[in-house]
Motif scaffolding. Sequence first.
Motif, mmCIF file in Angstrom:
data_model
loop_
_atom_site.group_PDB
_atom_site.id
_atom_site.type_symbol
_atom_site.label_atom_id
_atom_site.label_comp_id
_atom_site.label_asym_id
_atom_site.label_seq_id
_atom_site.Cartn_x
_atom_site.Cartn_y
_atom_site.Cartn_z
ATOM 1 N N SER A 54 120.301 -13.819 64.452
ATOM 2 C CA SER A 54 120.247 -12.575 65.229
ATOM 3 C C SER A 54 118.931 -11.827 64.987
ATOM 4 O O SER A 54 118.400 -11.173 65.887
ATOM 5 N N LYS A 55 118.420 -11.963 63.758
ATOM 6 C CA LYS A 55 117.130 -11.319 63.462
ATOM 7 C C LYS A 55 115.996 -12.057 64.167
ATOM 8 O O LYS A 55 115.116 -11.444 64.756
ATOM 9 N N ALA A 95 115.932 -11.503 67.923
ATOM 10 C CA ALA A 95 115.342 -10.200 68.257
ATOM 11 C C ALA A 95 113.817 -10.287 68.206
ATOM 12 O O ALA A 95 113.113 -9.767 69.080
ATOM 13 N N LEU A 96 113.311 -11.004 67.189
ATOM 14 C CA LEU A 96 111.866 -11.157 67.033
ATOM 15 C C LEU A 96 111.273 -11.978 68.188
ATOM 16 O O LEU A 96 110.254 -11.596 68.776
ATOM 17 N N VAL A 143 110.544 -16.500 58.967
ATOM 18 C CA VAL A 143 109.996 -15.577 59.971
ATOM 19 C C VAL A 143 108.668 -16.124 60.511
ATOM 20 O O VAL A 143 108.396 -16.052 61.721
ATOM 21 N N ALA A 174 116.374 -0.680 58.293
ATOM 22 C CA ALA A 174 116.594 -2.125 58.204
ATOM 23 C C ALA A 174 115.911 -2.739 56.988
ATOM 24 O O ALA A 174 116.176 -3.869 56.630
ATOM 25 N N MET A 175 115.040 -2.001 56.373
ATOM 26 C CA MET A 175 114.254 -2.584 55.284
ATOM 27 C C MET A 175 114.737 -2.074 53.938
ATOM 28 O O MET A 175 114.366 -1.002 53.504
ATOM 29 N N LEU A 218 106.023 -2.533 51.728
ATOM 30 C CA LEU A 218 105.295 -2.704 52.983
ATOM 31 C C LEU A 218 105.292 -1.395 53.770
ATOM 32 O O LEU A 218 104.264 -0.987 54.323
ATOM 33 N N TYR A 260 101.785 -7.969 65.876
ATOM 34 C CA TYR A 260 102.921 -8.620 65.212
ATOM 35 C C TYR A 260 104.139 -8.701 66.126
ATOM 36 O O TYR A 260 104.743 -9.760 66.288
ATOM 37 N N TYR A 261 104.497 -7.588 66.729
ATOM 38 C CA TYR A 261 105.763 -7.544 67.469
ATOM 39 C C TYR A 261 105.660 -8.014 68.906
ATOM 40 O O TYR A 261 106.648 -8.364 69.523
ATOM 41 N N PRO A 268 109.105 -8.808 55.971
ATOM 42 C CA PRO A 268 110.076 -7.752 56.272
ATOM 43 C C PRO A 268 109.920 -7.157 57.677
ATOM 44 O O PRO A 268 110.901 -6.684 58.260
ATOM 45 N N LEU A 269 108.710 -7.208 58.240
ATOM 46 C CA LEU A 269 108.545 -6.702 59.614
ATOM 47 C C LEU A 269 109.432 -7.489 60.577
ATOM 48 O O LEU A 269 110.002 -6.953 61.513
ATOM 49 N N GLY A 270 109.510 -8.796 60.311
ATOM 50 C CA GLY A 270 110.284 -9.672 61.189
ATOM 51 C C GLY A 270 111.768 -9.407 61.116
ATOM 52 O O GLY A 270 112.524 -9.823 61.994
ATOM 53 N N GLU A 271 112.197 -8.724 60.056
ATOM 54 C CA GLU A 271 113.624 -8.434 59.906
ATOM 55 C C GLU A 271 113.961 -7.019 60.354
ATOM 56 O O GLU A 271 115.111 -6.605 60.282
ATOM 57 N N ALA A 272 112.943 -6.269 60.757
ATOM 58 C CA ALA A 272 113.155 -4.839 60.954
ATOM 59 C C ALA A 272 113.706 -4.467 62.330
ATOM 60 O O ALA A 272 114.118 -3.340 62.539
ATOM 61 N N LEU A 273 113.696 -5.411 63.259
ATOM 62 C CA LEU A 273 114.171 -5.072 64.604
ATOM 63 C C LEU A 273 115.692 -5.041 64.623
ATOM 64 O O LEU A 273 116.341 -5.711 63.835
ATOM 65 N N PRO A 274 116.286 -4.270 65.544
ATOM 66 C CA PRO A 274 117.747 -4.305 65.675
ATOM 67 C C PRO A 274 118.186 -5.729 66.009
ATOM 68 O O PRO A 274 117.581 -6.387 66.849
ATOM 69 N N GLU A 275 119.223 -6.203 65.307
ATOM 70 C CA GLU A 275 119.644 -7.589 65.495
ATOM 71 C C GLU A 275 120.154 -7.833 66.913
ATOM 72 O O GLU A 275 120.707 -6.938 67.547
#
Lengths: 185, 233
Positions: free
Chosen positions: A31-32, A35-36, A77, A117-118, A126, A145-146, B52-59
């Motif tokens: 799910s993570k 989203a990425l 990731v 989330a962190m 970070l 990045y995003y 951690p940036l990659g984990e920060a988005l809403p799932e």
Amino acid sequence: MVTDDPIGPFLEAAAKGDYGAFAEIYRLTSSKLFALSMSILRRNDWAEEALQETYTRIWRSAHRYDSEKGAGMGWIVTIARNAALSKLMRRPKDEFAGNESDMLQLPSGDPTPMEAAMRSSDARQLMTCLSELDEEQKQSILLIYYQGLTQREVADHLRRPVGTVKSWVRRGLLRLRDCLDRETA
Amino acid sequence: MKQLSATDRSQLAGEYVLGTLRGPARVRFERLVEDDPHLWQEVAFWERRLGPLGEALPEQAPPSRVWAAIEAQIGPQRAPARQPTGFWQSMQFWRGFSLVATGLAAALLVLVLLPPADTDFRPIQVATLQNEADGTAWIVRVAADGTAEIAAIDAPTAPPGRDYELWLLRGTDQAPVSLGLASNAQTQRIALPATFADGTGFAISVEPAGGSRTGAPTGPVLFVGGLVGTRTN
């Protein structure tokens, strides 16, 4: 509370052919990573394909994961971003998805939703270090990045010369590196 | 490139992990990393630190067809190579039972999601034929009555003067069996041969017009998929 590396042990088991461990990695992370992928590709079908490729690569190269060199999630990731970025590079230029308004929303650099989330110490460090960057440096890094933008696309988006954006990214990364070293020490 | 300073290394590795190195520059960098342990350490540093940036988005949960496709793609590799049927009795199977059950549920969902062209067609197994570059090209669904339906999902056009040929894969020590030409435009229904009893998956190769003349694949095998699902007998 999230431990610093909940994925590493499963990766090591998957490297030995444990398919159950691989399925657990999928359950914990898909799910993570979806989203990425969606944030970079912004099309369900592309993001699904990128995700499929991500896990196929994870299964095939789990033996290359080295827990001495970092947390399993960071390794995963990177694979997910590589899969999304290579898909992004293959798509025709005119199929660039998304528009100005949603480009502006996601990586605003606003720490609030991210902080929630962190929870790991890596994540906290970070966040601290990102908050020390200049706004332009932080925004450029997060856009890349995003959203998988190139430096030229960031320059177009922010209406600044590409050389300026390159220098923001370069200096931003070096400052981030210094700060992360300091925080760890 | 040995004279890269520590700062250069860190910055290049950071740009690589961030994603600003693209195309040929990215490939060149990946080659450099293989020969330079210091550079590799820098990449690992950034992977961990930016992770951690990659984990920060809403799932966002992916649809279950993604897992079904992953299973279909890597499934044959986890089966013992010489004895395809032995897999079902192996320890690994029992240890991963819940997982297989999940995979089956996902496979069933695929069966439900894709309405068959023929409403009498009741598939019990599915194989997603794909490769990393092009994704899913064909889906083959197998019914309990020994027939199969071959549906082109996103199949490319065959090169001029060439045809796509569908093959039944059995164990690695058994030759593939031709199932005829595969259309990239129409859904086809075929009767499977008795050799399907040993079948583990399907593949598509590029062959001279009209199909391979040797009875074995002669052109490149472009798409492969393992069978997911259970047979009733």
